[in-house]
Write a protein that holds these residues in place. Structure first.
Motif, PDB file in Angstrom:
ATOM      1  N   ARG A  80       0.967  -1.406   0.098  1.00  0.00           N
ATOM      2  CA  ARG A  80      -0.036  -0.169  -0.085  1.00  0.00           C
ATOM      3  C   ARG A  80       0.882   1.358  -0.051  1.00  0.00           C
ATOM      4  O   ARG A  80       2.133   1.121   0.433  1.00  0.00           O
ATOM      5  CB  ARG A  80      -0.889   0.196   1.173  1.00  0.00           C
ATOM      6  N   HIS A  81       0.422   2.388  -0.485  1.00  0.00           N
ATOM      7  CA  HIS A  81       1.066   3.687  -0.538  1.00  0.00           C
ATOM      8  C   HIS A  81       0.564   4.435   0.732  1.00  0.00           C
ATOM      9  O   HIS A  81      -0.812   4.897   0.397  1.00  0.00           O
ATOM     10  CB  HIS A  81       0.922   4.407  -1.590  1.00  0.00           C
ATOM     11  N   PHE A  82       0.977   4.418   1.526  1.00  0.00           N
ATOM     12  CA  PHE A  82       0.779   5.624   2.857  1.00  0.00           C
ATOM     13  C   PHE A  82       0.995   6.993   2.606  1.00  0.00           C
ATOM     14  O   PHE A  82       2.123   7.283   2.421  1.00  0.00           O
ATOM     15  CB  PHE A  82       1.106   4.990   4.015  1.00  0.00           C
ATOM     16  N   ARG A  83      -0.128   7.792   2.424  1.00  0.00           N
ATOM     17  CA  ARG A  83       0.441   9.159   2.379  1.00  0.00           C
ATOM     18  C   ARG A  83      -0.145   9.923   3.348  1.00  0.00           C
ATOM     19  O   ARG A  83      -1.412   9.940   3.918  1.00  0.00           O
ATOM     20  CB  ARG A  83      -0.291   9.799   0.868  1.00  0.00           C
ATOM     21  N   ILE A  84       0.629  10.414   4.038  1.00  0.00           N
ATOM     22  CA  ILE A  84       0.580  11.167   5.496  1.00  0.00           C
ATOM     23  C   ILE A  84      -0.676  12.163   5.407  1.00  0.00           C
ATOM     24  O   ILE A  84      -1.519  12.455   6.253  1.00  0.00           O
ATOM     25  CB  ILE A  84       1.626  11.881   5.996  1.00  0.00           C
ATOM     26  N   GLU A  85      -0.811  12.860   4.186  1.00  0.00           N
ATOM     27  CA  GLU A  85      -2.043  13.661   4.386  1.00  0.00           C
ATOM     28  C   GLU A  85      -3.279  13.082   3.763  1.00  0.00           C
ATOM     29  O   GLU A  85      -4.481  13.879   3.624  1.00  0.00           O
ATOM     30  CB  GLU A  85      -1.603  14.821   3.034  1.00  0.00           C
ATOM     31  N   GLU A  86      -3.423  11.894   3.684  1.00  0.00           N
ATOM     32  CA  GLU A  86      -4.754  11.372   3.023  1.00  0.00           C
ATOM     33  C   GLU A  86      -5.197  10.548   4.187  1.00  0.00           C
ATOM     34  O   GLU A  86      -4.643   9.791   4.943  1.00  0.00           O
ATOM     35  CB  GLU A  86      -4.226  10.109   1.472  1.00  0.00           C
ATOM     36  N   SER A  87      -6.395  10.112   3.850  1.00  0.00           N
ATOM     37  CA  SER A  87      -7.201   9.060   4.759  1.00  0.00           C
ATOM     38  C   SER A  87      -7.452   7.706   4.182  1.00  0.00           C
ATOM     39  O   SER A  87      -7.597   6.876   5.194  1.00  0.00           O
ATOM     40  CB  SER A  87      -8.549   9.565   5.292  1.00  0.00           C
ATOM     41  N   GLU A  88      -7.231   7.614   2.934  1.00  0.00           N
ATOM     42  CA  GLU A  88      -7.158   6.089   2.428  1.00  0.00           C
ATOM     43  C   GLU A  88      -5.748   6.028   1.867  1.00  0.00           C
ATOM     44  O   GLU A  88      -5.207   6.952   1.439  1.00  0.00           O
ATOM     45  CB  GLU A  88      -8.294   6.195   1.259  1.00  0.00           C
ATOM     46  N   HIS A  89      -5.516   4.530   1.980  1.00  0.00           N
ATOM     47  CA  HIS A  89      -4.185   4.142   1.441  1.00  0.00           C
ATOM     48  C   HIS A  89      -4.420   2.868   0.546  1.00  0.00           C
ATOM     49  O   HIS A  89      -4.297   1.869   1.086  1.00  0.00           O
ATOM     50  CB  HIS A  89      -3.439   3.891   2.770  1.00  0.00           C
ATOM     51  N   PRO A  90      -4.556   3.129  -0.780  1.00  0.00           N
ATOM     52  CA  PRO A  90      -4.850   1.971  -1.651  1.00  0.00           C
ATOM     53  C   PRO A  90      -3.775   1.025  -1.831  1.00  0.00           C
ATOM     54  O   PRO A  90      -2.582   1.288  -1.326  1.00  0.00           O
ATOM     55  CB  PRO A  90      -5.245   2.707  -2.823  1.00  0.00           C
ATOM     56  N   ILE A  91      -4.138  -0.251  -2.153  1.00  0.00           N
ATOM     57  CA  ILE A  91      -3.024  -1.285  -2.241  1.00  0.00           C
ATOM     58  C   ILE A  91      -2.848  -0.673  -4.000  1.00  0.00           C
ATOM     59  O   ILE A  91      -3.503  -0.364  -4.803  1.00  0.00           O
ATOM     60  CB  ILE A  91      -3.889  -2.565  -2.603  1.00  0.00           C
ATOM     61  N   GLU A  92      -1.368  -0.617  -4.118  1.00  0.00           N
ATOM     62  CA  GLU A  92      -0.829  -0.272  -5.504  1.00  0.00           C
ATOM     63  C   GLU A  92      -0.018  -1.460  -6.115  1.00  0.00           C
ATOM     64  O   GLU A  92       0.109  -1.766  -7.371  1.00  0.00           O
ATOM     65  CB  GLU A  92       0.105   0.912  -5.307  1.00  0.00           C
ATOM     66  N   PHE A  93       0.295  -2.504  -5.181  1.00  0.00           N
ATOM     67  CA  PHE A  93       0.801  -3.950  -5.833  1.00  0.00           C
ATOM     68  C   PHE A  93       0.248  -4.919  -4.879  1.00  0.00           C
ATOM     69  O   PHE A  93       0.149  -4.826  -3.758  1.00  0.00           O
ATOM     70  CB  PHE A  93       2.469  -3.638  -5.756  1.00  0.00           C
ATOM     71  N   ASP A  94       0.348  -6.178  -5.458  1.00  0.00           N
ATOM     72  CA  ASP A  94      -0.357  -7.399  -4.714  1.00  0.00           C
ATOM     73  C   ASP A  94       0.636  -8.146  -4.045  1.00  0.00           C
ATOM     74  O   ASP A  94       0.143  -8.932  -2.974  1.00  0.00           O
ATOM     75  CB  ASP A  94      -1.176  -8.150  -5.406  1.00  0.00           C
ATOM     76  N   SER A  95       2.071  -7.790  -4.087  1.00  0.00           N
ATOM     77  CA  SER A  95       2.975  -8.120  -3.374  1.00  0.00           C
ATOM     78  C   SER A  95       4.335  -7.400  -3.558  1.00  0.00           C
ATOM     79  O   SER A  95       4.363  -6.760  -4.309  1.00  0.00           O
ATOM     80  CB  SER A  95       3.295  -9.579  -3.870  1.00  0.00           C
ATOM     81  N   LEU A  96       5.160  -7.700  -2.809  1.00  0.00           N
ATOM     82  CA  LEU A  96       6.696  -7.390  -2.867  1.00  0.00           C
ATOM     83  C   LEU A  96       7.153  -7.602  -4.033  1.00  0.00           C
ATOM     84  O   LEU A  96       7.867  -6.746  -4.804  1.00  0.00           O
ATOM     85  CB  LEU A  96       7.377  -7.662  -1.536  1.00  0.00           C
ATOM     86  N   GLN A  97       6.957  -8.706  -4.400  1.00  0.00           N
ATOM     87  CA  GLN A  97       7.389  -9.366  -5.797  1.00  0.00           C
ATOM     88  C   GLN A  97       6.722  -8.275  -6.950  1.00  0.00           C
ATOM     89  O   GLN A  97       7.614  -8.043  -7.854  1.00  0.00           O
ATOM     90  CB  GLN A  97       7.238 -10.722  -6.007  1.00  0.00           C
ATOM     91  N   ALA A  98       5.559  -8.032  -6.998  1.00  0.00           N
ATOM     92  CA  ALA A  98       4.941  -7.374  -8.073  1.00  0.00           C
ATOM     93  C   ALA A  98       5.579  -5.822  -8.200  1.00  0.00           C
ATOM     94  O   ALA A  98       5.832  -5.473  -9.106  1.00  0.00           O
ATOM     95  CB  ALA A  98       3.572  -7.220  -7.795  1.00  0.00           C
ATOM     96  N   LEU A  99       5.727  -5.403  -6.850  1.00  0.00           N
ATOM     97  CA  LEU A  99       6.205  -3.995  -6.918  1.00  0.00           C
ATOM     98  C   LEU A  99       7.758  -3.870  -7.439  1.00  0.00           C
ATOM     99  O   LEU A  99       7.927  -3.129  -8.511  1.00  0.00           O
ATOM    100  CB  LEU A  99       6.678  -3.298  -5.464  1.00  0.00           C
ATOM    101  N   SER A 100       8.769  -4.816  -6.983  1.00  0.00           N
ATOM    102  CA  SER A 100       9.930  -4.846  -7.563  1.00  0.00           C
ATOM    103  C   SER A 100       9.883  -5.459  -9.196  1.00  0.00           C
ATOM    104  O   SER A 100      10.918  -4.893  -9.773  1.00  0.00           O
ATOM    105  CB  SER A 100      10.767  -6.212  -6.814  1.00  0.00           C
ATOM    106  N   ALA A 101       9.230  -6.135  -9.551  1.00  0.00           N
ATOM    107  CA  ALA A 101       8.964  -6.438 -11.133  1.00  0.00           C
ATOM    108  C   ALA A 101       8.713  -5.315 -11.864  1.00  0.00           C
ATOM    109  O   ALA A 101       9.361  -4.655 -12.793  1.00  0.00           O
ATOM    110  CB  ALA A 101       8.182  -7.672 -11.127  1.00  0.00           C
TER     111      ALA A 101
END
Length: 191
Positions: free
Chosen positions: A128-149
Protein backbone atom coordinates in the motif's frame (compact mmCIF):
# COMPACT_ATOMS: atom_id res chain seq x y z
CA UNK A 1 17.18 -17.33 -7.59
CA UNK A 2 13.71 -16.23 -6.56
CA UNK A 3 11.70 -13.87 -8.75
CA UNK A 4 11.96 -11.20 -6.06
CA UNK A 5 15.72 -11.52 -5.80
CA UNK A 6 16.02 -11.47 -9.59
CA UNK A 7 14.03 -8.21 -9.71
CA UNK A 8 16.18 -6.69 -6.96
CA UNK A 9 19.35 -7.60 -8.87
CA UNK A 10 17.85 -5.99 -12.01
CA UNK A 11 17.18 -2.81 -10.03
CA UNK A 12 20.67 -2.81 -8.53
CA UNK A 13 22.26 -3.17 -11.97
CA UNK A 14 20.14 -0.29 -13.28
CA UNK A 15 21.21 1.88 -10.35
CA UNK A 16 24.82 1.06 -11.21
CA UNK A 17 24.24 2.06 -14.86
CA UNK A 18 22.72 5.32 -13.67
CA UNK A 19 25.80 5.89 -11.48
CA UNK A 20 23.81 6.15 -8.23
CA UNK A 21 27.02 5.76 -6.19
CA UNK A 22 25.83 7.39 -2.97
CA UNK A 23 22.84 5.07 -2.82
CA UNK A 24 24.81 1.97 -3.76
CA UNK A 25 27.43 2.72 -1.09
CA UNK A 26 24.67 3.35 1.46
CA UNK A 27 22.86 0.05 0.94
CA UNK A 28 23.65 -2.13 3.94
CA UNK A 29 24.62 -5.79 3.99
CA UNK A 30 21.72 -8.21 4.16
CA UNK A 31 20.49 -9.90 7.32
CA UNK A 32 20.09 -13.61 8.05
CA UNK A 33 16.47 -14.80 7.83
CA UNK A 34 16.50 -15.63 11.54
CA UNK A 35 17.39 -12.03 12.43
CA UNK A 36 14.51 -10.76 10.28
CA UNK A 37 12.08 -13.17 11.98
CA UNK A 38 13.31 -12.27 15.47
CA UNK A 39 13.11 -8.51 14.86
CA UNK A 40 9.58 -8.72 13.48
CA UNK A 41 8.44 -11.04 16.25
CA UNK A 42 9.54 -8.40 18.78
CA UNK A 43 6.69 -6.16 17.54
CA UNK A 44 4.22 -9.00 17.03
CA UNK A 45 4.67 -9.44 13.27
CA UNK A 46 5.41 -12.59 11.32
CA UNK A 47 8.10 -12.56 8.67
CA UNK A 48 7.15 -13.56 5.15
CA UNK A 49 9.47 -15.22 2.65
CA UNK A 50 9.44 -11.96 0.65
CA UNK A 51 10.55 -9.92 3.67
CA UNK A 52 13.29 -12.42 4.43
CA UNK A 53 14.44 -12.23 0.80
CA UNK A 54 14.36 -8.42 0.72
CA UNK A 55 16.26 -7.94 3.96
CA UNK A 56 18.53 -10.87 3.15
CA UNK A 57 19.52 -9.03 -0.03
CA UNK A 58 20.11 -5.63 1.61
CA UNK A 59 19.22 -4.30 5.05
CA UNK A 60 17.95 -1.03 3.70
CA UNK A 61 19.84 2.20 3.40
CA UNK A 62 22.13 3.86 5.90
CA UNK A 63 21.22 7.52 6.20
CA UNK A 64 24.29 8.39 8.29
CA UNK A 65 26.27 11.19 6.69
CA UNK A 66 23.82 11.61 3.80
CA UNK A 67 23.53 15.26 2.81
CA UNK A 68 20.30 14.90 0.80
CA UNK A 69 17.67 12.17 0.89
CA UNK A 70 17.43 12.48 -2.91
CA UNK A 71 20.89 10.89 -3.09
CA UNK A 72 19.61 7.61 -1.65
CA UNK A 73 16.35 7.16 -3.56
CA UNK A 74 15.94 3.52 -4.54
CA UNK A 75 13.21 4.57 -6.94
CA UNK A 76 11.98 8.13 -7.56
CA UNK A 77 10.90 9.70 -4.29
CA UNK A 78 11.58 6.75 -1.97
CA UNK A 79 14.46 5.02 -0.23
CA UNK A 80 14.62 1.54 1.27
CA UNK A 81 14.34 1.56 5.05
CA UNK A 82 16.64 -0.62 7.14
CA UNK A 83 14.72 -3.18 9.17
CA UNK A 84 15.56 -1.20 12.32
CA UNK A 85 14.18 2.02 10.79
CA UNK A 86 11.12 0.20 9.43
CA UNK A 87 10.32 -1.07 12.92
CA UNK A 88 10.95 2.34 14.49
CA UNK A 89 8.47 3.90 12.04
CA UNK A 90 6.03 1.04 12.65
CA UNK A 91 6.12 1.77 16.38
CA UNK A 92 5.82 5.54 15.81
CA UNK A 93 2.63 5.12 13.75
CA UNK A 94 1.06 2.47 16.01
CA UNK A 95 -1.33 5.00 17.57
CA UNK A 96 -2.35 6.57 14.24
CA UNK A 97 -5.90 5.53 13.34
CA UNK A 98 -4.93 5.46 9.64
CA UNK A 99 -2.19 2.88 10.29
CA UNK A 100 -3.61 -0.58 11.04
CA UNK A 101 -1.63 -3.14 12.98
CA UNK A 102 0.40 -5.14 10.50
CA UNK A 103 1.46 -2.40 8.08
CA UNK A 104 5.24 -2.54 7.92
CA UNK A 105 6.84 0.47 6.18
CA UNK A 106 9.52 -0.59 3.68
CA UNK A 107 10.15 2.54 1.60
CA UNK A 108 10.04 6.14 2.87
CA UNK A 109 10.15 9.55 1.26
CA UNK A 110 11.47 11.34 4.33
CA UNK A 111 8.31 13.43 4.66
CA UNK A 112 5.90 10.91 6.21
CA UNK A 113 4.83 8.92 3.13
CA UNK A 114 5.62 5.23 2.92
CA UNK A 115 5.14 2.14 0.87
CA UNK A 116 3.99 -0.44 3.42
CA UNK A 117 3.71 -4.20 3.28
CA UNK A 118 0.35 -5.31 4.67
CA UNK A 119 1.06 -8.25 6.97
CA UNK A 120 -2.49 -8.74 8.25
CA UNK A 121 -6.04 -9.29 7.15
CA UNK A 122 -7.45 -10.17 3.76
CA UNK A 123 -4.87 -8.05 1.89
CA UNK A 124 -1.91 -9.82 3.49
CA UNK A 125 1.18 -9.46 1.33
CA UNK A 126 -0.12 -6.43 -0.60
CA UNK A 127 1.86 -3.19 -0.86
CA UNK A 128 0.00 0.00 0.00
CA UNK A 129 1.00 3.62 -0.45
CA UNK A 130 0.54 5.47 2.84
CA UNK A 131 0.26 9.19 2.19
CA UNK A 132 0.49 11.21 5.40
CA UNK A 133 -2.03 13.81 4.20
CA UNK A 134 -4.63 11.27 3.01
CA UNK A 135 -7.17 9.16 4.88
CA UNK A 136 -7.25 6.28 2.39
CA UNK A 137 -4.23 4.19 1.49
CA UNK A 138 -4.87 2.04 -1.57
CA UNK A 139 -3.20 -1.17 -2.58
CA UNK A 140 -0.84 -0.40 -5.45
CA UNK A 141 0.83 -3.82 -5.77
CA UNK A 142 -0.41 -7.25 -4.75
CA UNK A 143 3.01 -8.26 -3.41
CA UNK A 144 6.55 -7.11 -2.84
CA UNK A 145 7.49 -9.18 -5.89
CA UNK A 146 4.96 -7.29 -8.02
CA UNK A 147 6.37 -3.97 -6.82
CA UNK A 148 9.95 -5.07 -7.53
CA UNK A 149 9.10 -6.45 -10.97
CA UNK A 150 7.34 -3.20 -11.86
CA UNK A 151 10.28 -1.11 -10.66
CA UNK A 152 12.72 -3.35 -12.53
CA UNK A 153 10.77 -2.93 -15.76
CA UNK A 154 10.62 0.84 -15.29
CA UNK A 155 14.39 0.97 -14.89
CA UNK A 156 14.99 -1.30 -17.88
CA UNK A 157 12.66 0.75 -20.11
CA UNK A 158 14.28 4.04 -19.14
CA UNK A 159 11.20 5.39 -17.36
CA UNK A 160 13.39 6.12 -14.33
CA UNK A 161 16.28 8.40 -15.18
CA UNK A 162 18.73 10.86 -13.65
CA UNK A 163 17.89 14.45 -14.55
CA UNK A 164 20.54 17.15 -15.25
CA UNK A 165 20.54 18.12 -11.55
CA UNK A 166 21.38 14.53 -10.55
CA UNK A 167 17.96 13.58 -9.19
CA UNK A 168 16.35 10.21 -9.86
CA UNK A 169 13.14 11.08 -11.70
CA UNK A 170 10.45 9.35 -13.76
CA UNK A 171 7.87 9.87 -16.43
CA UNK A 172 4.74 9.46 -14.29
CA UNK A 173 2.35 8.63 -17.13
CA UNK A 174 4.61 6.01 -18.65
CA UNK A 175 5.23 4.50 -15.21
CA UNK A 176 1.47 4.26 -14.62
CA UNK A 177 1.18 2.32 -17.88
CA UNK A 178 3.93 -0.11 -16.84
CA UNK A 179 2.34 -0.50 -13.41
CA UNK A 180 -1.03 -1.28 -15.04
CA UNK A 181 0.67 -3.81 -17.34
CA UNK A 182 2.38 -5.60 -14.43
CA UNK A 183 -0.55 -5.25 -12.01
CA UNK A 184 -3.72 -5.70 -14.10
CA UNK A 185 -5.84 -6.77 -11.11
CA UNK A 186 -5.06 -3.69 -9.01
CA UNK A 187 -7.81 -1.05 -9.16
CA UNK A 188 -5.38 1.81 -8.46
CA UNK A 189 -3.77 1.36 -11.89
CA UNK A 190 -7.06 0.78 -13.74
CA UNK A 191 -8.89 3.85 -12.46
Amino acid sequence: MSDLLSSLVTIEKALQRLDRRVLLESLQEGLPAGAVRTSLAAVGLLASPELEALYGWKNGTSTAGIAAVDDIHFFPGFYLLSLEDALANYRAFAADARWPVGWLPLFANGGGDFYVLDLSGPAEGAVRHFRIEESEHPIEFDSLQALSATLGAAFERGVFFVDPSGYLEMDDLVFAGIAAEFNPDIAWWRD
